[in-house]
Write a protein that holds these residues in place. Sequence first.
Motif, PDB file in Angstrom:
ATOM      1  N   VAL A  76      37.082  -3.018  68.121  1.00 11.64           N
ATOM      2  CA  VAL A  76      38.347  -3.331  68.783  1.00 11.64           C
ATOM      3  C   VAL A  76      39.433  -3.557  67.734  1.00 11.64           C
ATOM      4  CG1 VAL A  76      39.535  -5.109  70.126  1.00 11.64           C
ATOM      5  CG2 VAL A  76      37.344  -4.217  70.916  1.00 11.64           C
ATOM      6  N   SER A  78      40.322  -0.257  65.948  1.00 13.36           N
ATOM      7  CA  SER A  78      41.073   0.633  66.819  1.00 13.36           C
ATOM      8  C   SER A  78      42.505   0.133  66.982  1.00 13.36           C
ATOM      9  CB  SER A  78      40.404   0.716  68.186  1.00 13.36           C
ATOM     10  OG  SER A  78      39.058   1.055  68.033  1.00 13.36           O
ATOM     11  N   ALA A  79      42.671  -1.187  66.987  1.00  9.97           N
ATOM     12  CA  ALA A  79      44.017  -1.746  67.079  1.00  9.97           C
ATOM     13  C   ALA A  79      44.847  -1.286  65.884  1.00  9.97           C
ATOM     14  CB  ALA A  79      43.947  -3.267  67.121  1.00  9.97           C
ATOM     15  N   ASN A 106      51.404   0.082  70.936  1.00  8.81           N
ATOM     16  CA  ASN A 106      51.135  -1.351  70.940  1.00  8.81           C
ATOM     17  C   ASN A 106      49.698  -1.573  71.416  1.00  8.81           C
ATOM     18  OD1 ASN A 106      50.883  -4.047  71.439  1.00  8.81           O
ATOM     19  ND2 ASN A 106      52.905  -4.270  72.394  1.00  8.81           N
ATOM     20  N   PRO A 107      48.836  -2.042  70.513  1.00 10.72           N
ATOM     21  CA  PRO A 107      47.427  -2.179  70.896  1.00 10.72           C
ATOM     22  C   PRO A 107      47.233  -3.163  72.046  1.00 10.72           C
ATOM     23  CG  PRO A 107      47.829  -3.148  68.730  1.00 10.72           C
ATOM     24  CD  PRO A 107      49.073  -2.411  69.110  1.00 10.72           C
ATOM     25  N   ILE A 108      48.041  -4.206  72.067  1.00 11.47           N
ATOM     26  CA  ILE A 108      47.822  -5.227  73.100  1.00 11.47           C
ATOM     27  C   ILE A 108      48.080  -4.647  74.490  1.00 11.47           C
ATOM     28  CG2 ILE A 108      48.592  -7.482  73.949  1.00 11.47           C
ATOM     29  CD1 ILE A 108      49.030  -8.247  71.022  1.00 11.47           C
ATOM     30  N   TYR A 150      45.188  -2.270  75.332  1.00 14.45           N
ATOM     31  CA  TYR A 150      43.967  -2.968  75.729  1.00 14.45           C
ATOM     32  C   TYR A 150      44.128  -3.624  77.090  1.00 14.45           C
ATOM     33  CZ  TYR A 150      42.032  -2.278  71.043  1.00 14.45           C
ATOM     34  OH  TYR A 150      41.527  -1.726  69.903  1.00 14.45           O
ATOM     35  N   LEU A 194      45.803   2.230  66.446  1.00 13.71           N
ATOM     36  CA  LEU A 194      46.881   2.291  67.442  1.00 13.71           C
ATOM     37  C   LEU A 194      48.223   1.941  66.809  1.00 13.71           C
ATOM     38  CD1 LEU A 194      45.106   0.707  70.521  1.00 13.71           C
ATOM     39  CD2 LEU A 194      46.135   2.973  70.445  1.00 13.71           C
TER      40      LEU A 194
END
Lengths: 542, 386
Positions: B24, B27-28, B37-39, B42, B31
């Motif tokens: 995770v 991958s963030a 924006n990873p958040i 997700y 991204l």
Amino acid sequence: MSQATEPDSESVTEPETKPESELTAASAIELTGITKRFPGVVANDNINLTVAEGEIHAICGENGAGKSTLMKILYGMQPPDSGTIKISGAVAELHSPAQAIELGIGMVHQHFMLADQLTVLENVILGAEPTLSVGRINFSAGRAHLDEVSRAYGLDINADDYVEDLEVGERQRVEIIKVLFRGAKILILDEPTAVLVPQEVDELFSNIRELKTGGTTILFIDHKLDEVLEIADTITVLRQGRTVGTVKPDDVTARDLAEMMIGSELPKPDAGASTVTDEVALEISELRVLGEADRPVVNNVSLTVHRGEIVGVAGVEGNGQAELVNAIIGTTPSDQGSIKMLGRDITSASVRSRRELGLGYVPQDRHRDGLLLGFSLWENGTLGHQTEAPYSRGLWLSRDGMRKRAEQIKSQFDVRTPNIDLSAHALSGGNQQKLIVGREMVADPTVFIANHPTRGIDVGAQAAVWDHIREARAKGLATLLVSADLEELIGLSDTIVVMLRGRLVARLDPNEITPRDLGTYMTGAALETEETEETEEAVASA
Amino acid sequence: MNERLTRRLILAAAAPVSALCIAVALSAIVLLIAGSNPITAYLDMLEHGSKLETQVDILNRATPLYLAGVAVAIGFKMNLFNIGVEGQYLLAFIVAAHLGAQVELPQVLHIAYVLVVAMVIGGAFAGVAGVLKVTRGVNEVISTIMLNAVVISGLAAWWIVEWQAGGEISATGGRVGTEPIDESRLMPDINSWLEFFTREVGFGKELTGMLIVAVVVGVFYHVLLTRTVLGFDLRSSGANQHASHVGGVSPKRMIVIAIVLSGVVAGLVGMPELMDSGYYPSNPVSGLGFLGIAVALLGRNHPAGVAVAAVIFSFLDVSSGILQVTGAASREIVEIMKGVIIVTAVIAYEVVRRIRERDEAAAAAAAMTNPKVPSDNPPTAAEVSV
């Protein structure tokens, strides 16, 4: 503990060698107060060790006495928790084998680390390649240096042979050359004779003496005491992580040493009164087994083992004993002849049906043939008997039965383990061997094949294994004992047969033979006359 | 004792959990580099995944993945690398679809018949690789890759033409495919089982009945391996062929049994699709066999582990769609995540294995040093040289 570090006392016991000044000036290795703890165990407890320059210093001890840990510390593979290491008088902080090599320490591991598909030269220079420009390997310089090393120390080797074609002894020589090639002045040999046949041991020893003459210091780890007494200048004995003492070989016997190692009276292989019955348990007639290129490796072997009898098979390794055993177990097919167990012909029976008939087996190589290293002890305690009660019922395993048997093996055969859920690789060699012997014995076999049952295990475990074999013999077990340990063969067997080039060449009474005599039979020296007669006969009949 | 148990449990959970967390996090970073924006990405994935309909999608995708994973895992247990799951399931799929359309049996019997045909075909085809290995020494990796080609560009391509449904093309929804099996003879969905716990499933989503079959296969696999003599033979032979052979287990026999069992399970991989549509289309869901390798690897060949791995992979696959819809990130990010999870999992498992081995060695060494004989009388030889 180690009183021999005092130069005065040492010079008294060693009058003929170096002048005193040299002794006090520089010991090749000086370890002081080395302590190394692992979770739950002290592997090395305040160990002191002084190795004089140019001597052959043997380190003895049972498995688990801390020899290997100490050598790993000296070779920079593990840092000690406390204590100091001095190499040639200077304090050294070793953090990696590379540093140790730089300081002139080289180690030859028990298990060779060679690339089979490369030549001797390529193996030797691997990782220390002399280079030309742009990283090209300078093979001629490497070859020249290799020749120089092998000539200087009398280590005879052909640089262009592929390692896969070499004998075990030659491979070991390559390992030694590899270390010397890197400029080692101190050589650590970890149980170098464990894999060698007697002639190769002799050769190794002459090489070691040569090295010593050349000024190399040698640290020699071993637990074959006769060898230690033969080769070493000084012997240090470890027990349970501590130095028990440092002695000179002239002052002690093998028995003394063994007693120092185990800390108690030494057991001896002794079969006691004969329990041989006249009921035949295993009958092999005119057995022939083919090896590579269809050449017979076991030839016309006939052998009978009665209940309550131990028949010892002596022979230099590679004379067909392994193939004979495999044919009896059923992993190798036999070409001619028959094998009968309790009167039943099992010549072409599967391994499993032989096992179910009560064939117990202790293999020579326990890691390869005896254990599932990643499996728990209770699963290992079942291996080979999984189709029998109480390990299983019909198609279903009985975990209960498996675990109970494992507990029984653990207590009856003194397998030192906190519990039976541990993986087999966690155990020391001796305990693994006790597990295997226990596994076969609790299954109550009628015929028992013990192939080098005490190889590579310590004196204590060895005695335990002998005891169990003797006990089972008294209860009527028929045992075929294959061993390279001549004392073991003579001590335990009711009859000894000698195997040479695939044939049984002699049948001897262990009460009337010495290890030396047995040795001459094994090499064929005692038979030369008979053999010439035989060939003459063959010629005549042809 | 209790403390040791907790430690073991923590160790067991440590590998997959840490692998997931690292994946995770990595991958963030990817991204971020890609300018997303990873958040949000997700959160979108989680929000989407929390819907019942999405969960049905996830389970539908996870079912064949799990079967493929178990098929590969059975091979791995015996040290065999069955890359041929792909070919085995496609062949089983097309043959079962064709033969299934030739007869008309009562529903339950018909389902059983189709499944058995698929398993037999899968097992037999895999068996070819097994026989080649034990009689001719052909490496199963090579032979199964070759056999994949035989199926994918050979048999399946030929038979789809040969067995193509004639008559009204509407029966296959306008697509090229084999003669369809009548829907009344296919396995029904099990939405009602799910709805019993939650609410009604919307959007016409149907939870595949093959999920039950997959669970049965998982239980069977577990029981076979851990509770039966055959399972012990298989595992021991896979772990150490020599020791196992000496212990009475014929390695050749085990190789053939393992690869046939693997093929039998592989044969079921195409069944969720067949039980849904009733025919073999010219473009069936493919790649499941290869994904099965990753799933088996991530799940450590353990029946429950493979299930978790299948659900994770399936979740990622299903999420890729929503990422595209919301535009939070590129959908390819899920492929990166899959890759990262596998690599980190392999590393994490190795680390845990080493910790465990060290623990065990220490425990055994501690038991060793319990002196059996009191060593309070140092032998006289010790003083000899002094």
